[in-house]
Design a protein around this motif. Sequence first.
Motif, PDB file in Angstrom:
ATOM      1  N   TYR A  43       0.827  -1.210   0.000  1.00  0.00           N
ATOM      2  CA  TYR A  43       0.000   0.000   0.000  1.00  0.00           C
ATOM      3  C   TYR A  43       0.862   1.262   0.000  1.00  0.00           C
ATOM      4  O   TYR A  43       0.583   2.227  -0.721  1.00  0.00           O
ATOM      5  N   ALA A  44       1.898   1.264   0.816  1.00  0.00           N
ATOM      6  CA  ALA A  44       2.677   2.490   1.017  1.00  0.00           C
ATOM      7  C   ALA A  44       3.586   2.842  -0.159  1.00  0.00           C
ATOM      8  O   ALA A  44       3.725   4.018  -0.512  1.00  0.00           O
ATOM      9  N   ARG A  45       4.197   1.842  -0.765  1.00  0.00           N
ATOM     10  CA  ARG A  45       5.221   2.121  -1.768  1.00  0.00           C
ATOM     11  C   ARG A  45       4.718   2.930  -2.951  1.00  0.00           C
ATOM     12  O   ARG A  45       5.319   3.962  -3.277  1.00  0.00           O
ATOM     13  N   PRO A  46       3.636   2.564  -3.629  1.00  0.00           N
ATOM     14  CA  PRO A  46       3.206   3.364  -4.777  1.00  0.00           C
ATOM     15  C   PRO A  46       2.705   4.754  -4.397  1.00  0.00           C
ATOM     16  O   PRO A  46       2.645   5.650  -5.238  1.00  0.00           O
ATOM     17  N   ARG A  47       2.332   4.917  -3.141  1.00  0.00           N
ATOM     18  CA  ARG A  47       1.828   6.213  -2.672  1.00  0.00           C
ATOM     19  C   ARG A  47       2.936   7.058  -2.032  1.00  0.00           C
ATOM     20  O   ARG A  47       2.678   8.142  -1.526  1.00  0.00           O
TER      21      ARG A  47
END
Length: 246
Positions: free
Chosen positions: A214-218
Amino acid sequence: MTTQQRLLDILVEAVDTLTDDFDVIDFLHRLSTRCVELLDVQATGIMIVDEHDELQLIAASDETTRLLELFALQHDQGPCVRCYRSGQAQLNIDLTSRTATLGFGPFAAQARTAGFTVTHALPMKLRHQVIGAVNLFDTRPGLLSDSDLQIGQAVADVATIALLQQRTLETSHLEKAQLQAALTSRVIIEQAKGILSERYGLSLDASFDTMRTYARPRKMRLTELARQVIDNTFDGTFEPTGTDTP
């Protein structure tokens, strides 16, 4: 107070730099006044290099000398600047001599206006590392005696060691703070993993992978996401990477 006692006081003050509440400005200002007391000079200025390798005036025994040293920095000239760059002492510079002041005439003229006739600069140096210079001024013509030179350089050396020690401590404290922040972040992430594991029936590894996914692309920090999970302020939607039980 004897010269030996004053030197002892300087050493004691230098030891104080090992404490957490060390005030570098106060220490160097006291050092500049100590030089006037110890040596046969009228004024002292101290310059040290900052984190950008640029000389900065850090202390002076009086306001006149402070302004004179600022003038030297603004014009990038004078014995202190030369001493720092060469790492070599600049001694017995006759401010009334055009030959002796070759390369920093405007500074010499400003120094004469301030009432000084001779100046010396001693390097603040440890092995091959030069961190600044101590500038000595006198209103009387004459040479710096061998004993005063030895004492002056000893004071400069003590100041150098004290400052380098303080910088080492500050770096160490910064590294420790960064390490503590990393450890704190890890605890928060572990707590969030546990919450997601319970909520979605995932293993702890799968919970961690879910947060990373969840965190990486955002471009979110894992710690930030973990705090939202713990505080129940997360308003997004997780896509669990697995359904295995914890």
